[in-house]
Design an enzyme around this catalytic site. Structure first.
Site, mmCIF file in Angstrom:
data_model
loop_
_atom_site.group_PDB
_atom_site.id
_atom_site.type_symbol
_atom_site.label_atom_id
_atom_site.label_comp_id
_atom_site.label_asym_id
_atom_site.label_seq_id
_atom_site.Cartn_x
_atom_site.Cartn_y
_atom_site.Cartn_z
ATOM 1 N N GLN A 297 -45.242 31.876 54.545
ATOM 2 C CA GLN A 297 -45.975 30.620 54.644
ATOM 3 C C GLN A 297 -45.348 29.430 55.145
ATOM 4 O O GLN A 297 -45.512 28.414 55.875
ATOM 5 C CB GLN A 297 -46.797 30.240 53.435
ATOM 6 C CG GLN A 297 -47.854 29.206 53.576
ATOM 7 C CD GLN A 297 -49.117 30.237 53.936
ATOM 8 O OE1 GLN A 297 -49.491 31.151 53.745
ATOM 9 N NE2 GLN A 297 -49.820 29.548 55.133
ATOM 10 N N LYS B 263 -47.496 29.862 47.853
ATOM 11 C CA LYS B 263 -48.602 31.061 47.728
ATOM 12 C C LYS B 263 -48.745 31.454 46.259
ATOM 13 O O LYS B 263 -48.005 31.143 45.331
ATOM 14 C CB LYS B 263 -48.129 32.413 48.380
ATOM 15 C CG LYS B 263 -49.269 33.086 48.909
ATOM 16 C CD LYS B 263 -49.614 32.673 50.295
ATOM 17 C CE LYS B 263 -50.968 33.611 50.499
ATOM 18 N NZ LYS B 263 -51.319 33.456 52.107
ATOM 19 N N ASP C 132 -57.381 33.292 50.135
ATOM 20 C CA ASP C 132 -56.298 34.456 50.848
ATOM 21 C C ASP C 132 -57.335 35.727 50.674
ATOM 22 O O ASP C 132 -58.584 35.499 50.197
ATOM 23 C CB ASP C 132 -54.998 34.627 50.303
ATOM 24 C CG ASP C 132 -54.168 35.533 51.288
ATOM 25 O OD1 ASP C 132 -53.679 34.892 52.209
ATOM 26 O OD2 ASP C 132 -53.880 36.583 50.991
#
Ligand code: GLU
Length: 450
Positions: free
Chosen positions: A115, A130, A170
């Site tokens: 990311q 995350k 996600d």
């Protein structure tokens, strides 16, 4: 089979492996990036000073917490929650939450590391992070999902904020879960701090196009990549794995640009529809009914087959867009795809191709768009949502989609040009890793040893 890395990086990789014992996806993600940085360090020795690369491989902060919740029968369950705040050189930590039984700290670290580079490629002011949980949402009622989300946020809320860390969705975390998470945040803080989370509903601070953004963005990237060879989507046969948020909007955009998408899947199996996937039916089954992809055959009949326990990548296609989960496309799959005449791969998921598969594609001269570049449209549109929240504005669908398309073309061109500049033309993996690294490294260098 992993690629060779520059001698200088061997001790760094060894330390990552020793320090993060058994976290093979994290090792894999680091290995791939280090494998791209050999040339960069000879041109920019300053970025190897002050242990910059070692610092880049170590998350700034890792939070692991207990998530107790009560099911509809009154039984108490304990899950584990995670937030890895990986790198904040370019902006507040930014990245999604994944609720999936395979989640552990190594998975979240690999995703947070990826990311960081992805977010750098967008050119927006967002660092990398995350989070998630090993909670498996499958089969739970709406109320159970709500109680889980509330418990998760009861701990997470102390660690996030508009200028600190901004989560989103996600796998396993969509609009419904974001609503419950934001509702609990708002209640705990007594503030309508919409900028704390993205992927919100349109009535409470969300952005147009955020739902579609990852899939649409991946298709825009591949469109631009195909154009470098004078190709287009028209009449092309495509296979898209998955049938979640990324896959659905990838399929929708591919169809609208003239491709024929013949297959998609879930973790139980895949459907193949030679008439072309009916995306409205997939949306009905997955988004409205929260069902399984095999239900498609009951509603569609003859031209459709449902196959369990077999690889979707054995279906011949011109364009493959893996949009399910990490390491879903193996070396074997890659060999079959190449043999079947594949021309391009666009990764909608994070790290869906194994290192061996990537090597096979690249050696065969297949156009290969890595996830950290091709799927950056989701997080880029999250950054657009943050902009709208900060200015108390909201833009139209058209304006937001135009911005997304422009961002994706920009990311494509940056990767393409960086690959040329560093002597590896057409290598989007190295282009993305080098371009992302240069932005993060430059900022880290300027900020000092912190
Ligand atoms: N989970 C998405 C990703 O992998 C989106 C993250 C976000 O919007 O913050 O990039």
């Amino acid at each position: 089979m992993l690629n060779k890395i520059h001698d200088k990086f061997v001790p760094i990789l060894n330390q990552v492996i020793a320090r993060n014992n058994g976290e093979k996806e994290f090792h894999q993600a680091i290995h791939e990036v280090l494998g791209s940085l050999g040339h960069v360090i000879s041109r920019h020795p300053e970025y190897a000073e002050s242990a910059l690369i070692e610092r880049l491989c170590e998350p700034e902060r890792q939070i692991i917490f207990r998530v107790p919740w009560i099911d509809d029968q009154g039984d108490v369950h304990i899950n584990r929650g995670f937030r890895v705040q990986f790198n904040s050189a370019l902006g507040p930590y930014k990245g999604g939450l994944r609720f999936h039984p395979t989640v552990n700290v190594g998975i979240i670290k690999f995703l947070g590391f990826e990311q960081t580079f992805k977010n750098a490629l967008t050119g927006m002011s967002i660092g990398g992070g995350k989070g998630g949980s090993d909670f498996n949402p499958r089969g739970y009622s709406d109320r159970e999902i709500m109680r889980f989300c509330q418990s998760f946020m009861t701990e997470l809320h102390r660690h996030i904020g508009e200028y600190i860390d901004v989560p989103a969705g996600d796998i396993g975390v969509g609009g419904r879960e974001i609503g419950y998470l934001f509702g609990q945040f708002k209640r705990l803080t007594n503030r309508y701090g919409a900028g704390v989370i993205t992927g919100k509903g349109l009535l409470y601070g969300g952005s147009q196009v955020r739902t579609e953004a990852t899939g649409y963005g991946a298709v825009y990237f591949v469109e631009r990549m195909l154009a470098t060879k004078g190709y287009g989507f028209d009449g092309r046969r495509a296979v898209v794995s998955g049938s979640g948020n990324v896959a659905i909007y990838t399929i929708q955009k591919l169809i609208s640009l003239g491709a024929k998408v013949v297959a998609c899947s879930d973790s139980d199996g895949y459907i193949i529809d030679e008439d072309g996937i009916d995306i409205d039916l997939v949306r009905e089954i997955k988004e409205k009914q929260r069902g399984r992809i095999k239900e498609y055959i009951e509603q569609k009949g003859k031209s459709v087959r449902y196959v369990e326990n077999s690889s979707i990548w054995h279906i011949p296609c011109d364009i493959a867009m893996p949009s399910a989960i990490q390491n879903e496309l193996t070396g074997d799959d890659a060999r079959t795809l190449v043999k079947n005449g594949l021309i391009a791969v666009g990764e909608g998921a994070n790290m869906p191709s194994t290192p061996e598969a990537i090597n096979i594609f690249q050696e065969a001269g297949i156009l290969f768009a890595p996830g950290k570049a091709a799927n950056a449209g989701g997080v880029a549109t999250s950054a657009l949502e943050m902009q709208q929240n900060a200015s108390r504005d909201s833009w139209t669908f058209e304006e937001t989609e135009n911005r997304l398309a422009k961002i994706m073309h920009g990311i494509h061109d940056l990767c393409y040009e960086t690959a040329e500049e560093y002597g590896v033309p057409g290598d989007y993996v190295k282009g993305a890793n080098i371009a992302g690294f240069l932005r993060v490294a430059k900022a880290m260098h300027a900020l000092g040893v912190i």
